[in-house]
Motif scaffolding. Structure first.
Motif, mmCIF file in Angstrom:
data_model
loop_
_atom_site.group_PDB
_atom_site.id
_atom_site.type_symbol
_atom_site.label_atom_id
_atom_site.label_comp_id
_atom_site.label_asym_id
_atom_site.label_seq_id
_atom_site.Cartn_x
_atom_site.Cartn_y
_atom_site.Cartn_z
ATOM 1 N N LEU A 217 -4.245 0.133 -6.951
ATOM 2 C CA LEU A 217 -4.864 0.807 -5.806
ATOM 3 C C LEU A 217 -5.021 2.307 -6.055
ATOM 4 O O LEU A 217 -6.040 2.898 -5.696
ATOM 5 C CB LEU A 217 -4.055 0.552 -4.535
ATOM 6 C CG LEU A 217 -4.056 -0.884 -4.016
ATOM 7 C CD1 LEU A 217 -3.058 -1.039 -2.869
ATOM 8 C CD2 LEU A 217 -5.446 -1.310 -3.580
ATOM 9 N N ASN B 249 1.649 -2.583 8.205
ATOM 10 C CA ASN B 249 1.781 -1.298 7.526
ATOM 11 C C ASN B 249 3.074 -0.567 7.872
ATOM 12 O O ASN B 249 3.193 0.628 7.635
ATOM 13 C CB ASN B 249 0.558 -0.428 7.843
ATOM 14 C CG ASN B 249 -0.688 -1.026 7.245
ATOM 15 O OD1 ASN B 249 -0.803 -1.199 6.046
ATOM 16 N ND2 ASN B 249 -1.647 -1.386 8.087
ATOM 17 N N LEU C 252 0.505 -3.311 -8.194
ATOM 18 C CA LEU C 252 -0.438 -3.187 -7.080
ATOM 19 C C LEU C 252 -0.624 -1.719 -6.732
ATOM 20 O O LEU C 252 -1.749 -1.263 -6.505
ATOM 21 C CB LEU C 252 0.039 -3.973 -5.857
ATOM 22 C CG LEU C 252 -0.853 -3.857 -4.622
ATOM 23 C CD1 LEU C 252 -2.239 -4.441 -4.888
ATOM 24 C CD2 LEU C 252 -0.201 -4.558 -3.430
ATOM 25 N N GLU C 253 0.461 -0.969 -6.697
ATOM 26 C CA GLU C 253 0.375 0.466 -6.417
ATOM 27 C C GLU C 253 -0.483 1.168 -7.472
ATOM 28 O O GLU C 253 -1.351 1.980 -7.139
ATOM 29 C CB GLU C 253 1.773 1.086 -6.384
ATOM 30 C CG GLU C 253 1.778 2.565 -6.111
ATOM 31 C CD GLU C 253 3.183 3.159 -6.095
ATOM 32 O OE1 GLU C 253 3.272 4.402 -6.052
ATOM 33 O OE2 GLU C 253 4.176 2.409 -6.116
ATOM 34 N N TRP D 184 1.566 -0.286 -1.319
ATOM 35 C CA TRP D 184 0.211 0.107 -0.917
ATOM 36 C C TRP D 184 0.209 1.397 -0.115
ATOM 37 O O TRP D 184 -0.728 2.176 -0.194
ATOM 38 C CB TRP D 184 -0.554 -1.022 -0.235
ATOM 39 C CG TRP D 184 -0.143 -1.467 1.133
ATOM 40 C CD1 TRP D 184 -0.223 -0.751 2.303
ATOM 41 C CD2 TRP D 184 0.348 -2.747 1.503
ATOM 42 N NE1 TRP D 184 0.212 -1.513 3.358
ATOM 43 C CE2 TRP D 184 0.564 -2.751 2.903
ATOM 44 C CE3 TRP D 184 0.634 -3.905 0.798
ATOM 45 C CZ2 TRP D 184 1.041 -3.847 3.597
ATOM 46 C CZ3 TRP D 184 1.108 -5.010 1.499
ATOM 47 C CH2 TRP D 184 1.310 -4.968 2.880
ATOM 48 N N THR E 248 -3.373 -1.899 5.124
ATOM 49 C CA THR E 248 -4.033 -3.196 5.204
ATOM 50 C C THR E 248 -4.815 -3.296 6.497
ATOM 51 O O THR E 248 -4.416 -2.744 7.528
ATOM 52 C CB THR E 248 -3.019 -4.350 5.152
ATOM 53 O OG1 THR E 248 -2.061 -4.173 6.197
ATOM 54 C CG2 THR E 248 -2.328 -4.413 3.809
ATOM 55 N N PHE F 206 -7.763 -3.570 1.831
ATOM 56 C CA PHE F 206 -6.962 -2.363 1.740
ATOM 57 C C PHE F 206 -7.914 -1.213 2.046
ATOM 58 O O PHE F 206 -8.949 -1.072 1.406
ATOM 59 C CB PHE F 206 -6.360 -2.179 0.341
ATOM 60 C CG PHE F 206 -5.232 -3.121 0.055
ATOM 61 C CD1 PHE F 206 -3.971 -2.892 0.579
ATOM 62 C CD2 PHE F 206 -5.429 -4.236 -0.741
ATOM 63 C CE1 PHE F 206 -2.924 -3.767 0.325
ATOM 64 C CE2 PHE F 206 -4.394 -5.111 -1.009
ATOM 65 C CZ PHE F 206 -3.137 -4.879 -0.476
#
Length: 131
Positions: free
Chosen positions: A11, A47, A7-8, A58, A65, A77
């Motif tokens: 993004l 967050n 996910l990191e 994230w 978020t 996001f």
């Protein structure tokens, strides 16, 4: 590689200011099912960096978020503002200039002040705390 590192990476590679995703999209990205708590508790998507491992993924990617919709299982996001406010002495001519700069940086476009308005200046209103 941690469970949420994909996910990191996902993004970090994106350039949009906002990336709307469904929970199932996130599951496809990470290659795993989200824990049940992700679908039960809104706070799981907060967050707060001490919240969970996914939160740090994230945040490290530079996002926060927003608009978490637990019923529709989707969220946005939003790129976190990393730029520092560029308020000058002309923007805040009084002693509150540093505070005004920090306010502008912290609020990051969420609030707009009328030209010439300084939220750090006293209002002139007197409160009687004894009442």
């Amino acid at each position: 590689m941690t469970k949420y590192e994909p996910l990191e990476v996902f993004l970090s590679a994106r350039h949009e200011a906002e990336i709307p995703l469904k929970f199932q999209d996130i599951e496809k990205i990470i290659g795993a099912t989200l824990p049940p708590v992700a679908r039960k508790h809104r706070a799981w998507w907060s967050n707060n960096p001490s919240n969970s491992v996914i939160t740090n993924a994230w945040l490290r990617a530079g996002f926060k978020t927003q608009r978490v919709d637990m019923i529709s299982e989707k969220l946005v996001f939003r790129r976190a503002r990393s730029e520092v406010a560029t308020a000058t002495a002309a923007d805040a001519p009084h002693h509150g200039g540093d505070l005004l700069s920090r306010l502008r940086a912290a609020l990051g476009g969420t609030v707009t002040f009328a030209p010439g308005f300084d939220p750090t200046e006293p209002t002139g209103e007197v409160w009687d705390a004894a009442r």
